[in-house]
Write a protein that holds these residues in place. Structure first.
Motif, short mmCIF file in Angstrom:
data_model
loop_
_atom_site.label_atom_id
_atom_site.label_comp_id
_atom_site.label_asym_id
_atom_site.label_seq_id
_atom_site.Cartn_x
_atom_site.Cartn_y
_atom_site.Cartn_z
N GLN A 116 -18.83 29.97 -16.77
CA GLN A 116 -19.63 31.09 -16.26
C GLN A 116 -19.96 30.94 -14.77
O GLN A 116 -20.08 31.93 -14.06
CB GLN A 116 -20.97 31.19 -17.00
N LEU A 117 -20.09 29.70 -14.31
CA LEU A 117 -20.48 29.46 -12.92
C LEU A 117 -19.36 29.70 -11.92
O LEU A 117 -19.63 29.89 -10.73
CB LEU A 117 -21.01 28.03 -12.76
N ILE A 118 -18.11 29.68 -12.38
CA ILE A 118 -17.00 29.91 -11.44
C ILE A 118 -17.12 31.32 -10.86
O ILE A 118 -17.22 32.29 -11.59
CB ILE A 118 -15.63 29.70 -12.13
N GLY A 119 -17.15 31.39 -9.54
CA GLY A 119 -17.29 32.66 -8.85
C GLY A 119 -18.72 33.01 -8.47
O GLY A 119 -18.94 33.87 -7.62
N ARG A 125 -19.55 30.34 -2.66
CA ARG A 125 -19.03 30.69 -3.99
C ARG A 125 -18.59 29.42 -4.72
O ARG A 125 -17.82 28.63 -4.17
CB ARG A 125 -17.85 31.63 -3.79
N ILE A 126 -19.05 29.25 -5.93
CA ILE A 126 -18.66 28.08 -6.73
C ILE A 126 -17.21 28.25 -7.15
O ILE A 126 -16.86 29.24 -7.80
CB ILE A 126 -19.57 27.91 -7.96
N VAL A 127 -16.37 27.28 -6.78
CA VAL A 127 -14.94 27.36 -7.10
C VAL A 127 -14.48 26.22 -8.01
O VAL A 127 -13.34 26.23 -8.47
CB VAL A 127 -14.06 27.40 -5.83
N GLU A 128 -15.36 25.25 -8.30
CA GLU A 128 -14.97 24.13 -9.15
C GLU A 128 -16.20 23.50 -9.80
O GLU A 128 -17.20 23.25 -9.13
CB GLU A 128 -14.23 23.09 -8.30
N THR A 129 -16.10 23.28 -11.11
CA THR A 129 -17.19 22.67 -11.88
C THR A 129 -16.62 21.67 -12.88
O THR A 129 -15.42 21.70 -13.19
CB THR A 129 -17.99 23.73 -12.67
N ALA A 138 -9.99 34.89 -12.52
CA ALA A 138 -9.10 33.99 -13.25
C ALA A 138 -9.61 32.56 -13.07
O ALA A 138 -9.84 32.11 -11.94
CB ALA A 138 -7.68 34.12 -12.72
N VAL A 139 -9.76 31.87 -14.19
CA VAL A 139 -10.27 30.50 -14.19
C VAL A 139 -9.17 29.57 -14.68
O VAL A 139 -8.51 29.85 -15.68
CB VAL A 139 -11.52 30.38 -15.10
N VAL A 140 -8.97 28.46 -13.96
CA VAL A 140 -8.03 27.43 -14.41
C VAL A 140 -8.84 26.28 -15.01
O VAL A 140 -10.00 26.07 -14.66
CB VAL A 140 -7.13 26.94 -13.26
N VAL A 141 -8.18 25.55 -15.92
CA VAL A 141 -8.85 24.48 -16.66
C VAL A 141 -8.01 23.22 -16.56
O VAL A 141 -6.77 23.28 -16.56
CB VAL A 141 -9.00 24.88 -18.15
N GLY A 142 -8.68 22.08 -16.51
CA GLY A 142 -7.97 20.81 -16.46
C GLY A 142 -8.89 19.66 -16.79
O GLY A 142 -10.08 19.85 -17.05
N PRO A 143 -8.36 18.44 -16.76
CA PRO A 143 -9.19 17.27 -17.02
C PRO A 143 -10.10 16.97 -15.83
O PRO A 143 -9.79 17.32 -14.69
CB PRO A 143 -8.17 16.14 -17.22
N PRO A 159 -10.62 18.69 -21.49
CA PRO A 159 -10.32 19.63 -20.39
C PRO A 159 -11.58 20.36 -19.94
O PRO A 159 -11.73 21.56 -20.17
CB PRO A 159 -9.29 20.57 -21.02
N TRP A 160 -12.49 19.62 -19.32
CA TRP A 160 -13.81 20.16 -18.98
C TRP A 160 -13.99 20.38 -17.48
O TRP A 160 -15.10 20.44 -16.99
CB TRP A 160 -14.89 19.25 -19.53
N ARG A 161 -12.91 20.50 -16.76
CA ARG A 161 -12.96 20.85 -15.33
C ARG A 161 -12.47 22.29 -15.20
O ARG A 161 -11.44 22.66 -15.77
CB ARG A 161 -12.07 19.91 -14.52
N PHE A 162 -13.22 23.10 -14.45
CA PHE A 162 -12.91 24.52 -14.30
C PHE A 162 -12.83 24.87 -12.82
O PHE A 162 -13.56 24.32 -12.00
CB PHE A 162 -13.99 25.37 -14.99
N GLY A 163 -11.92 25.79 -12.50
CA GLY A 163 -11.77 26.18 -11.11
C GLY A 163 -11.38 27.63 -10.97
O GLY A 163 -10.86 28.26 -11.90
N LEU A 164 -11.62 28.16 -9.79
CA LEU A 164 -11.21 29.51 -9.46
C LEU A 164 -9.72 29.47 -9.15
O LEU A 164 -9.28 28.76 -8.24
CB LEU A 164 -11.99 30.02 -8.24
N ALA A 165 -8.93 30.20 -9.92
CA ALA A 165 -7.47 30.19 -9.75
C ALA A 165 -7.10 30.56 -8.33
O ALA A 165 -7.61 31.53 -7.77
CB ALA A 165 -6.82 31.17 -10.74
#
Length: 190
Positions: free
Chosen positions: A20-23, A34-38, A156-161, A172-178
């Motif tokens: 939810q925080l991305i963007g 703007r939050i781009v990575e959590t 669009a949100v990307v996900v990764g480790p 996979p609890w890392r989130f980012g703005l694509a």
């Protein structure tokens, strides 16, 4: 009459809040972006500061949701987390990177760099740019010096480790703005 922006539900799981925080835009005393990575953390997670229970250092992370948890990483850098879930649970979201938007000259002075991509790419850089210190630990995110505005448009949100985690790496609890050029490190496949 304009609709109010949706609020971020800090009572939700850290994984949901991290997404939810991305963007969303966060400012501290008017400086931010703007939050781009959590990254999400939960008490059931061996990589979380709350895994072993409450301590004076991590007390804020067990406190009410929608507050800051600030700690020093490796005794050098401050890191900013947003507390989630109910009081006593021990979950939060590490704010890893921002796209700088407000107060760039102030950030450049605090960080001693010109390149806007290096101002807030990484939790330590972000806290230095926003002047986050232990004084912010436990402070409410909906009151000064914080301002938090959720993103209202679809993104669009990307996900990764998560980065630098040796315990629970498979999560996979890392989130980012694509497509953001402001993330701390590129995303790789899960």
């Amino acid at each position: 009459m304009a609709e109010a922006a949706p609020l971020i539900d800090f009572s939700a799981s850290s994984v949901e809040v991290a997404r939810q925080l991305i963007g969303a835009c966060v400012r501290v005393n008017g400086v931010g972006g703007r939050i781009v990575e959590t990254e999400a953390y939960d008490r059931e997670d061996p990589a979380s500061h709350t895994f072993s229970g409450p301590t004076p250092r991590n007390a804020a992370m067990f406190g009410p949701p929608g507050h800051a948890y600030v700690y020093r990483s490796y005794g050098i850098h401050w890191c900013l987390n947003f507390v989630c879930r109910e009081v006593g649970h021990g979950a939060g979201v590490l704010i890893r990177a921002l796209e700088p938007i407000a107060g760039l000259d102030v950030m450049r002075q605090r960080r001693g760099v010109i390149d806007e991509r290096l101002l807030c790419a990484g939790p330590g850089r972000l806290c230095q740019a926003l002047a986050i210190t232990r004084e912010h630990d436990g402070r409410a995110l909906d009151a000064p010096p914080f301002e938090l505005q959720p993103e209202t448009a679809p993104i669009a949100v990307v996900v990764g480790p998560r980065i630098g985690i040796s315990k629970a790496m498979e999560m996979p609890w890392r989130f980012g703005l694509a497509g953001s050029r402001f993330v701390s490190r590129p995303f790789r496949a899960v």
